[in-house]
Design a protein around this motif. Structure first.
Motif, short mmCIF file in Angstrom:
data_model
loop_
_atom_site.label_atom_id
_atom_site.label_comp_id
_atom_site.label_asym_id
_atom_site.label_seq_id
_atom_site.Cartn_x
_atom_site.Cartn_y
_atom_site.Cartn_z
N THR A 414 47.59 -29.61 -14.00
CA THR A 414 46.78 -30.14 -15.10
C THR A 414 45.33 -30.28 -14.69
O THR A 414 44.40 -29.97 -15.47
CB THR A 414 47.34 -31.49 -15.57
OG1 THR A 414 48.69 -31.33 -15.99
CG2 THR A 414 46.52 -32.05 -16.72
N ALA A 415 45.07 -30.74 -13.46
CA ALA A 415 43.70 -30.87 -12.98
C ALA A 415 43.01 -29.51 -12.93
O ALA A 415 41.86 -29.35 -13.37
CB ALA A 415 43.69 -31.53 -11.60
N VAL A 416 43.70 -28.50 -12.38
CA VAL A 416 43.12 -27.15 -12.32
C VAL A 416 42.88 -26.63 -13.73
O VAL A 416 41.84 -26.01 -14.02
CB VAL A 416 44.06 -26.21 -11.54
CG1 VAL A 416 43.56 -24.77 -11.61
CG2 VAL A 416 44.18 -26.64 -10.09
N ALA A 417 43.83 -26.86 -14.62
CA ALA A 417 43.70 -26.38 -16.00
C ALA A 417 42.48 -26.95 -16.68
O ALA A 417 41.72 -26.23 -17.34
CB ALA A 417 44.96 -26.72 -16.79
N PHE A 418 42.23 -28.24 -16.51
CA PHE A 418 41.10 -28.84 -17.20
C PHE A 418 39.76 -28.49 -16.55
O PHE A 418 38.72 -28.54 -17.21
CB PHE A 418 41.30 -30.35 -17.35
CG PHE A 418 42.11 -30.71 -18.56
CD1 PHE A 418 41.50 -30.95 -19.77
CD2 PHE A 418 43.51 -30.75 -18.51
CE1 PHE A 418 42.23 -31.26 -20.91
CE2 PHE A 418 44.25 -31.06 -19.63
CZ PHE A 418 43.62 -31.31 -20.84
N ILE A 419 39.77 -28.12 -15.29
CA ILE A 419 38.54 -27.57 -14.69
C ILE A 419 38.21 -26.23 -15.37
O ILE A 419 37.04 -25.96 -15.72
CB ILE A 419 38.72 -27.38 -13.17
CG1 ILE A 419 38.77 -28.74 -12.48
CG2 ILE A 419 37.57 -26.54 -12.59
CD1 ILE A 419 39.13 -28.67 -11.01
N LEU A 420 39.23 -25.40 -15.58
CA LEU A 420 39.02 -24.13 -16.29
C LEU A 420 38.61 -24.37 -17.74
O LEU A 420 37.79 -23.63 -18.29
CB LEU A 420 40.29 -23.30 -16.23
CG LEU A 420 40.70 -22.82 -14.82
CD1 LEU A 420 42.09 -22.19 -14.85
CD2 LEU A 420 39.67 -21.81 -14.30
N VAL A 421 39.17 -25.40 -18.36
CA VAL A 421 38.77 -25.74 -19.73
C VAL A 421 37.29 -26.11 -19.78
O VAL A 421 36.57 -25.74 -20.72
CB VAL A 421 39.65 -26.89 -20.27
CG1 VAL A 421 39.07 -27.46 -21.56
CG2 VAL A 421 41.07 -26.40 -20.51
N LEU A 422 36.81 -26.83 -18.78
CA LEU A 422 35.38 -27.19 -18.74
C LEU A 422 34.51 -25.95 -18.61
O LEU A 422 33.43 -25.88 -19.21
CB LEU A 422 35.13 -28.14 -17.57
CG LEU A 422 35.62 -29.58 -17.75
CD1 LEU A 422 35.39 -30.39 -16.47
CD2 LEU A 422 34.90 -30.25 -18.93
N VAL A 423 34.95 -24.96 -17.82
CA VAL A 423 34.20 -23.71 -17.71
C VAL A 423 34.14 -23.01 -19.06
O VAL A 423 33.08 -22.55 -19.50
CB VAL A 423 34.83 -22.79 -16.65
CG1 VAL A 423 34.12 -21.44 -16.62
CG2 VAL A 423 34.77 -23.44 -15.27
N ALA A 424 35.29 -22.92 -19.73
CA ALA A 424 35.32 -22.30 -21.06
C ALA A 424 34.48 -23.10 -22.05
O ALA A 424 33.79 -22.51 -22.91
CB ALA A 424 36.77 -22.22 -21.55
N PHE A 425 34.51 -24.42 -21.95
CA PHE A 425 33.70 -25.30 -22.80
C PHE A 425 32.22 -24.96 -22.65
O PHE A 425 31.49 -24.80 -23.65
CB PHE A 425 33.96 -26.75 -22.41
CG PHE A 425 33.22 -27.77 -23.23
CD1 PHE A 425 33.86 -28.46 -24.24
CD2 PHE A 425 31.89 -28.06 -22.99
CE1 PHE A 425 33.19 -29.42 -25.00
CE2 PHE A 425 31.21 -29.01 -23.72
CZ PHE A 425 31.85 -29.70 -24.74
#
Length: 500
Positions: A414-425
């Motif tokens: 989940t932590a890795v996923a939301f880091i990637l979400v921030l990049v996409a954001f």
């Protein structure tokens, strides 16, 4: 309306509208498509009063429970926006000389067949019938992707057919394995593939065959859902299809494919435990989020930008499904509805941009807020919704997925996923800011010369903004309060988690 009628209405109403489109003129048929789509939403809302609390309604090969009903609401809500926007899309095509009456009739018939097949997929009480319905959506949408008959659209249609057919072929092998394990457990005939039979006889299902079936079904239906590594068809197909079709494909079709995964996950978890599907879905989720984040950074085409955003959101759906708790699944279902509404508005707004500029390049529409404030407003707010910002429902669903992940045994992923979400954001924000607020080119491109074959009059139709505004209002309302949908979401989540 009786519950049995509500089961058949989502299939019959679009088929009737397709018949009307074959007989009547473009303008009349286009408006008939709107109540046909709204009837799917109405049937879902009606069924919601009958299926909460674990109840179900069945008739023949069709069955409606809380999960089915929720998916009908998603299909109906997105389809109503897309078909309403489609009325103005066809009017714009006719005004610019790009749409012949025959092409418009073909478009309207195919869209209604698309809605009927998606409704059949979620209403089917049989894994085999669901497979047939999903395969039918591939056939129908292939013609819609290639609707413009340009070289790029035809190439995208072929790519879509080839990759999705491979995926659906793999899903067929999974279906055969599921049938084999059910027959070995004592089932006979078509009963062996009924969801109700499989869910009620998990103790007798062979673990090895079940593991193989789930692996094949995950890969096959995951291809249709746009999950990496079988995602390559999605950006081309969504960027080349007419805008209302892109809205349906992104906002609904991907989720319908995931519906099949949810159904079989409940059975597999009862046989093997949650570890197997959790591991596979976590890999798919992180791969999808990584692909979307990296490719969004350098994206220069706004329709492809929205397509990669769809891969990102399907990665989030996979992440929440992998976590598997009641909170996670409830958040995932809310995410599906919020994403469908936001993406429908965004793609239909992108269709207006394409009509005005004649180009899907971001540089062709810079400074939109200064030129067309109303269109800029709805498109910008749709992007805000897709970014997961309040008050829109994706904010609540992403918070729910994060909470469930950090407390449910998938904290690292989940932590890795939301880091990637921030990049996409960050990438989506930068590209969208360029569209809305960027300095326009020295030579205006938003009002192109009349020689541009896809150029419009230079002004969006005010009536075309109305369905987009309604979609945004619905997404914001869901972010503030679920209202009566709360109980339905809870029951639908129990169907996936509990397998009943």
């Amino acid at each position: 309306m009786t519950p049995t009628l509500a089961l058949y209405l989502p299939i019959v109403a679009p088929l009737a509208a397709a018949g009307v489109a074959a007989l009547l003129g473009r303008r009349t048929a286009a408006w008939v498509a709107v109540p046909a789509a709204a009837s799917i939403l109405a049937a879902g809302l009606w069924l919601a009063t009958a299926v909460t609390g674990g109840r179900a309604v069945a008739s023949g090969l069709l069955r409606g429970d809380a999960l089915t009903t929720f998916m009908l609401i998603v299909i109906g809500a997105v389809a109503t926006i897309a078909c309403w926007a489609g009325v103005h899309h066809l009017a714009d095509e006719a005004a610019t000389g790009n749409g012949t009456p025959a092409a418009a009739r073909r478009y309207l018939i195919l869209v209604q067949l698309f809605l009927a097949t998606m409704s059949l997929a979620v209403l089917a009480d049989n894994l085999g019938l669901l497979w047939v319905a999903v395969e039918a959506t591939t056939i129908v949408t292939a013609f819609l992707v290639g609707h413009r008959r340009s070289r790029a659209s035809v190439e995208a249609a072929w790519k879509y057919v080839v990759l999705c057919s491979v995926g659906i072929g793999i899903a067929l092998l999974g279906t055969v394995c599921a049938y084999a394990t059910a027959v070995a457990a004592g089932a006979h005939g078509t009963t062996a593939l009924n969801w109700t039979y499989l869910a009620g006889h998990t103790a007798g299902l062979d673990p090895d065959l079940t593991r193989l079936a789930m692996g094949l079904l995950l890969l096959g239906f995951g291809t249709k859902a746009g999950l990496a590594p079988m995602h390559a068809w999605l950006p081309d197909a969504h960027s080349q299809a007419p805008a209302p079709v892109s809205a349906l494909m992104s906002g609904v079709l991907l989720s319908v494919a995931f519906y099949a995964i949810w159904r079989y996950k409940a059975i597999t978890d009862a046989v093997l435990g949650p570890g197997y599907t959790r591991g596979v879905l976590l890999v798919a989720a992180l791969a999808s989020l990584a692909v979307a984040a990296l490719l969004l950074i350098a994206q220069q085409d706004y329709k492809r930008m929205l397509a990669y955003s769809s891969i990102e959101h399907m990665g989030m759906v996979a992440l929440g499904t992998a976590t598997g708790s009641r909170l996670a699944i409830t958040a995932v279902l809310l995410h599906v509805l919020g994403h469908g509404l936001g993406k429908a508005v965004a793609f239909c707004g992108a269709g207006q941009l394409l009509h005005l500029s004649g180009s899907s390049r971001i540089v062709a529409v810079r400074g939109l807020a200064a030129r067309h404030p109303a269109l800029a407003g709805v498109f910008g707010l749709a992007v805000v919704a897709l970014l997961g910002l309040p008050p829109f429902s994706l904010f609540a669903s992403e918070i729910g997925i994060a909470r469930a992940g950090f407390t449910g045994g998938t904290a690292g992923a989940t932590a890795v996923a939301f880091i990637l979400v921030l990049v996409a954001f960050a990438a989506l924000t930068r590209n969208s800011a360029g569209i809305l607020l960027g300095a326009p080119d020295p030579v205006p491109t938003i009002d192109p010369p009349a020689t541009d074959p896809r150029a419009g009059s230079g002004r969006p139709r005010p009536a075309a903004i109305a369905p987009l505004a309604i979609g945004l209002a619905a997404a914001a309302a869901l972010g503030i309060s679920l209202g009566p949908l709360g109980e339905l979401l809870d029951s639908a989540a129990a169907t996936i988690v509990g397998g009943h």
